[in-house]
Design a protein around this motif. Structure first.
Motif, PDB file in Angstrom:
ATOM      1  N   UNK A 164      34.583 -58.085  43.411  1.00  0.00           N
ATOM      2  CA  UNK A 164      34.718 -58.323  44.880  1.00  0.00           C
ATOM      3  C   UNK A 164      34.020 -59.581  45.358  1.00  0.00           C
ATOM      4  N   UNK A 165      32.759 -59.843  44.770  1.00  0.00           N
ATOM      5  CA  UNK A 165      32.078 -60.842  45.446  1.00  0.00           C
ATOM      6  C   UNK A 165      32.517 -62.372  44.670  1.00  0.00           C
ATOM      7  N   UNK A 166      33.369 -62.083  43.877  1.00  0.00           N
ATOM      8  CA  UNK A 166      34.078 -63.257  43.291  1.00  0.00           C
ATOM      9  C   UNK A 166      35.266 -63.521  43.560  1.00  0.00           C
ATOM     10  N   UNK A 167      36.045 -62.863  44.387  1.00  0.00           N
ATOM     11  CA  UNK A 167      37.431 -62.875  44.949  1.00  0.00           C
ATOM     12  C   UNK A 167      37.530 -64.277  45.663  1.00  0.00           C
ATOM     13  N   UNK A 168      36.475 -64.559  46.852  1.00  0.00           N
ATOM     14  CA  UNK A 168      36.698 -65.970  47.521  1.00  0.00           C
ATOM     15  C   UNK A 168      36.915 -66.953  46.439  1.00  0.00           C
TER      16      UNK A 168
END
Length: 199
Positions: A42-46
């Protein structure tokens, strides 16, 4: 030997998804592996979304498909590919969609509703859904899916997971993306079958 109703595969999405998942071997353990990766991915999605759009911006053959008004976007549209900058509001709108898609992959249950969502991802890139002006060639969709698959694989490999967890996660996403790929390709195959009849 399991008997498969082949014509039904073309008209019944649930039946098709169940058959593909069973054939590929995408089951509850794979869903658990995909969902289990959510807190780490999730934190790596951007950054993943940015990487995808950086790649799309590299080629006119992919970038031109963001010039027409995108379904659901109400703002100003660019007049040409040259006017479509990376910071254009329509690109920000599309990036949000891709971010939500990636989030859905790792959080939503894999039920009939999810099969419909994955199918719509394929359909929305053709004139059959969303914008009638949007008609992304299959070669560009395959290029995009290949890039996304590699980016996800690389992201998982960089998580430094315990080896067995890493293997399960990689295999689960590989199967999932093949399911998605079929639900993209089927909308193009349907169009090809209609073309001889229209000629």
């Amino acid at each position: 030997m399991t008997a498969i109703d082949e014509p039904r595969l073309e008209r019944d999405l649930g039946y098709r998804f169940q058959y593909l998942a069973e054939f590929i071997g995408f089951g509850p353990d794979d869903v658990a592996a995909v969902h289990g990766a959510a807190p780490l991915l999730a934190p790596l999605v951007p950054a993943l979304v940015d990487a995808v759009y950086d790649k799309l911006h590299t080629y006119d053959a992919t970038w031109r498909h963001f010039v027409p008004r995108q379904h659901g976007y109400a703002g100003a549209v660019p007049g040409s590919v040259a006017e479509l900058t990376m910071d254009h509001p329509q690109i920000a709108f599309r990036k949000q969609h891709l971010g939500r898609y990636l989030a859905a992959l790792v959080t939503k249950p894999y039920d009939g509703k999810m099969a419909e969502y994955l199918d719509m991802v394929g359909k929305i890139h053709t004139p059959k859904a969303g914008s009638a002006e949007l008609d992304v060639p299959l070669v560009q969709m395959n290029a995009l899916m290949g890039f996304v698959a590699d980016a996800i694989t690389n992201t998982i490999l960089e998580l430094n997971l315990e080896r067995e967890v890493e293997k399960k996660t990689l295999r689960a996403f590989n199967k999932l993306l093949w399911l998605q790929n079929d639900l993209i390709n089927r909308h193009y195959q349907a169009a090809e079958r209609l073309e001889p009849a229209l000629a």
